[in-house]
Write a protein that holds these residues in place. Structure first.
Motif, PDB file in Angstrom:
ATOM      1  N   PHE A 226      14.364   8.569  52.727  1.00 26.93           N
ATOM      2  CA  PHE A 226      15.190   8.549  51.883  1.00 26.93           C
ATOM      3  C   PHE A 226      15.779   9.883  50.707  1.00 26.93           C
ATOM      4  CE2 PHE A 226      18.126   6.208  49.099  1.00 26.93           C
ATOM      5  CZ  PHE A 226      18.133   4.839  49.971  1.00 26.93           C
ATOM      6  N   GLU A 227      15.744  10.772  50.918  1.00 31.90           N
ATOM      7  CA  GLU A 227      16.673  11.943  49.631  1.00 31.90           C
ATOM      8  C   GLU A 227      18.013  11.823  48.764  1.00 31.90           C
ATOM      9  OE1 GLU A 227      12.433  13.804  50.515  1.00 31.90           O
ATOM     10  OE2 GLU A 227      13.900  15.254  49.997  1.00 31.90           O
ATOM     11  N   GLY A 228      17.811  12.329  48.125  1.00 35.63           N
ATOM     12  CA  GLY A 228      18.753  12.115  46.921  1.00 35.63           C
ATOM     13  C   GLY A 228      19.265  12.567  46.081  1.00 35.63           C
ATOM     14  N   ILE A 229      20.405  12.323  44.933  1.00 38.15           N
ATOM     15  CA  ILE A 229      20.479  12.637  43.344  1.00 38.15           C
ATOM     16  C   ILE A 229      20.886  11.627  43.072  1.00 38.15           C
ATOM     17  CG2 ILE A 229      21.579  14.097  42.100  1.00 38.15           C
ATOM     18  CD1 ILE A 229      21.919  16.128  44.398  1.00 38.15           C
ATOM     19  N   ALA A 230      19.811  11.112  42.444  1.00 38.03           N
ATOM     20  CA  ALA A 230      20.256   9.895  41.287  1.00 38.03           C
ATOM     21  C   ALA A 230      21.273   9.867  39.895  1.00 38.03           C
ATOM     22  CB  ALA A 230      19.363   9.430  40.714  1.00 38.03           C
ATOM     23  N   GLU A 231      22.337   9.694  40.445  1.00 38.58           N
ATOM     24  CA  GLU A 231      23.889   9.701  39.589  1.00 38.58           C
ATOM     25  C   GLU A 231      24.180   9.038  38.199  1.00 38.58           C
ATOM     26  OE1 GLU A 231      27.705  10.703  41.601  1.00 38.58           O
ATOM     27  OE2 GLU A 231      26.538  12.715  42.667  1.00 38.58           O
ATOM     28  N   ASP A 232      23.971   7.757  38.629  1.00 38.57           N
ATOM     29  CA  ASP A 232      23.550   6.591  37.693  1.00 38.57           C
ATOM     30  C   ASP A 232      23.510   5.463  37.917  1.00 38.57           C
ATOM     31  OD1 ASP A 232      25.284   5.377  35.210  1.00 38.57           O
ATOM     32  OD2 ASP A 232      27.259   5.802  36.357  1.00 38.57           O
ATOM     33  N   ILE A 233      23.499   3.955  37.291  1.00 38.96           N
ATOM     34  CA  ILE A 233      23.367   3.448  36.973  1.00 38.96           C
ATOM     35  C   ILE A 233      24.559   2.146  37.328  1.00 38.96           C
ATOM     36  CG2 ILE A 233      20.721   2.820  37.162  1.00 38.96           C
ATOM     37  CD1 ILE A 233      21.299   1.339  34.313  1.00 38.96           C
ATOM     38  N   ASP A 234      24.511   1.556  37.998  1.00 39.78           N
ATOM     39  CA  ASP A 234      25.410   0.073  38.605  1.00 39.78           C
ATOM     40  C   ASP A 234      26.137  -0.894  37.277  1.00 39.78           C
ATOM     41  OD1 ASP A 234      24.163  -1.747  40.114  1.00 39.78           O
ATOM     42  OD2 ASP A 234      25.626  -1.557  41.580  1.00 39.78           O
ATOM     43  N   GLY A 235      27.017  -1.350  36.909  1.00 39.60           N
ATOM     44  CA  GLY A 235      26.781  -2.894  36.093  1.00 39.60           C
ATOM     45  C   GLY A 235      25.735  -3.982  36.750  1.00 39.60           C
ATOM     46  N   GLU A 236      25.140  -3.404  37.882  1.00 43.77           N
ATOM     47  CA  GLU A 236      24.175  -4.596  38.099  1.00 43.77           C
ATOM     48  C   GLU A 236      23.071  -3.909  37.832  1.00 43.77           C
ATOM     49  OE1 GLU A 236      24.068  -6.679  41.673  1.00 43.77           O
ATOM     50  OE2 GLU A 236      26.393  -6.393  41.127  1.00 43.77           O
ATOM     51  N   GLY A 237      22.735  -2.284  37.362  1.00 42.57           N
ATOM     52  CA  GLY A 237      21.264  -2.340  36.743  1.00 42.57           C
ATOM     53  C   GLY A 237      20.610  -1.219  37.953  1.00 42.57           C
ATOM     54  N   ARG A 238      22.007  -1.138  39.707  1.00 41.24           N
ATOM     55  CA  ARG A 238      20.787  -0.760  40.456  1.00 41.24           C
ATOM     56  C   ARG A 238      21.462   0.711  40.820  1.00 41.24           C
ATOM     57  NH1 ARG A 238      24.915  -3.270  44.938  1.00 41.24           N
ATOM     58  NH2 ARG A 238      26.195  -2.705  44.137  1.00 41.24           N
ATOM     59  N   LEU A 239      20.581   1.936  41.273  1.00 35.67           N
ATOM     60  CA  LEU A 239      20.643   2.659  41.035  1.00 35.67           C
ATOM     61  C   LEU A 239      21.642   3.716  42.041  1.00 35.67           C
ATOM     62  CD1 LEU A 239      18.684   5.804  39.068  1.00 35.67           C
ATOM     63  CD2 LEU A 239      17.260   5.096  41.066  1.00 35.67           C
ATOM     64  N   MET A 240      22.148   4.162  41.619  1.00 31.68           N
ATOM     65  CA  MET A 240      23.588   5.284  42.783  1.00 31.68           C
ATOM     66  C   MET A 240      22.691   6.162  43.842  1.00 31.68           C
ATOM     67  SD  MET A 240      25.214   2.859  42.812  1.00 31.68           S
ATOM     68  CE  MET A 240      26.753   2.957  43.593  1.00 31.68           C
ATOM     69  N   VAL A 241      22.822   6.611  44.177  1.00 28.13           N
ATOM     70  CA  VAL A 241      22.485   7.849  44.789  1.00 28.13           C
ATOM     71  C   VAL A 241      23.239   8.072  45.709  1.00 28.13           C
ATOM     72  CG1 VAL A 241      20.278   8.861  46.373  1.00 28.13           C
ATOM     73  CG2 VAL A 241      19.626   6.914  44.568  1.00 28.13           C
ATOM     74  N   ARG A 242      23.374   9.822  45.421  1.00 26.12           N
ATOM     75  CA  ARG A 242      24.371  10.545  46.135  1.00 26.12           C
ATOM     76  C   ARG A 242      23.284  10.840  47.964  1.00 26.12           C
ATOM     77  NH1 ARG A 242      29.579  10.829  46.297  1.00 26.12           N
ATOM     78  NH2 ARG A 242      29.329  10.878  43.885  1.00 26.12           N
TER      79      ARG A 242
END
Lengths: 260, 143
Positions: A226-242
């Motif tokens: 899937f594709e999206g915009i990488a917005e941030d990483i969360d407290g566990e280091g996971r990449l948050m993709v919109r």
């Protein structure tokens, strides 16, 4: 293989207090894991001149020519749950960026979660391998590979486009020894920061160095792409993709490609 | 329309891909909508899986040991795609032996067996995502 403990130059901190310099090994991570199994102390560092079977994730090869680059593994015995272990990779990545930027002046960034980049080219990588029993972490081995003085001819044709070295980027040779000393100091600092004060400052620093956040990305995880915009990483280091649907999807596995 | 007709209609639909059916006969309207969007084949597979999992947890309660995932990640049965699996069903494992890898955020987490025994069942396919606490293996302790 004749291990020789080397206490000089790099003494001072827990990490690197025990330094084992080797010639050619299969992989420093493999050697370090074996030493850890046999009870090697927290902070023991294994450094090799060359690797016969330098590797990345899942058996991928890490090109490791002799005498020009850094191939190093650090044994850690942290009091962390296995679920928090990815933060060790984050700490090592932040430490590498600090050391490399200070020593070489290059604008090194982090591609989520464990690649060291200059522009679109890979300068180094981190491979963390841990061993768990039940819900406790027995030990972690942080493998750090950095292309310091590799020439273009050192990279096989397939990866010449993607890989780079400090030499290729700065047109100047750098001492691996000085870089290693700086890397160990930084790793010690960020490891202590994580263990003593938690992940907040570490994640903030990671965000500052991240080349992934803010970009369009393609994620390939298992059968899913899937594709999206990488917005941030969360407290566990996971990449948050919109995603295009507006949903925010946490990514903890798979290969992330930055789209042009 | 009799109740038996309805029953028959419902059972007829069960093995088809039809998700919804409307029927009007002699002034009676019937609308049957199936809850699932899975194909019959997928449904059967899912049912089989559920049964297997239930059996597994019942057995576990008696004399088997379930190895669960300590993290959210991807389950791998071997160290690389070309390598043989760490363990297969029937294999004997020693205490401390690595039996699988869970990957999360490019971190490879080797999971070791806490007991000596034999692998009774491998509950997850290679390369599949796993949740925290998800059962991975069932082991039979050596007596």
């Amino acid at each position: 293989m004749r291990p020789s403990a080397d206490h000089h130059a790099l003494a001072g901190r827990e990490i690197g207090k025990e330094l084992i310099s080797l010639g050619t090994v299969d992989s420093t991570n493999t050697v370090a894991a074996e030493l850890a199994e046999r009870g090697a102390a927290h902070g023991t560092v294994v450094i090799a001149e060359a690797q016969r079977k330098g590797r990345g994730r899942l058996g991928r090869t890490w090109v490791s020519p002799a005498g020009v680059n850094i191939y190093m593994s650090i044994i850690l015995r942290p009091c962390l749950r296995p679920a928090a272990a990815p933060l060790l990779t984050i700490a090592a990545a932040v430490a590498c960026v600090h050391a490399l930027r200070t020593s070489t002046g290059l604008h090194v960034e982090i591609k989520w979660p464990n690649d060291l980049m200059v522009g679109r080219s890979k300068l180094g990588g981190i491979l963390t391998e841990v061993k768990s029993k039940g819900n406790s972490l027995l030990f972690a081995v942080i493998g750090i590979g950095i292309n310091v003085n590799s020439g273009l001819e050192d990279f096989p044709p397939g990866i010449r486009e993607e890989a780079t070295s400090v030499l290729l980027e700065s047109a100047k040779r750098h001492s691996c020894k000085i870089l290693i000393s700086s890397l160990l100091k930084e790793t010690g600092f960020w490891y202590e920061e994580l263990i003593k004060r938690g992940s907040e400052a570490l994640l903030e620093e990671w965000r500052r160095f991240s080349s992934t956040t803010g970009s369009c990305v393609r994620v390939a995880a298992g059968n899913e792409v899937f594709e999206g915009i990488a917005e941030d990483i969360d407290g566990e280091g996971r990449l948050m993709v919109r995603l295009s649907s507006g949903a925010l999807k946490p990514v903890s596995a798979g290969d992330v490609t930055k789209l042009r | 329309m009799e109740i038996d007709d309805l029953k028959e209609l419902i059972s007829l639909l069960q093995d088809t891909d039809i998700a919804e059916l409307q029927l009007e006969k002699d002034g009676t309207k019937v609308k049957i909508r199936r809850q699932t969007l899975l194909s019959p084949l997928e449904m059967r597979r899912k049912a089989a899986l559920t049964v297997e999992k239930t059996q597994a947890s019942e057995e576990d309660a008696q004399r088997f040991v379930t190895v669960t995932s300590p993290i959210v990640g991807t389950f791998y049965r071997a160290s690389s795609p070309d390598a043989p699996p760490y363990v297969d069903v029937g294999a004997r494992v020693k205490k401390g032996q690595v039996i699988c890898i869970i990957e999360a955020m490019k971190l490879m987490n080797e999971i070791e067996s806490e007991i000596e025994g034999a692998v009774v069942r491998v509950l997850v396919e290679n390369g599949q995502p796993v949740e925290y606490g998800e059962p991975l293996f069932i082991l039979e302790p050596a007596s």
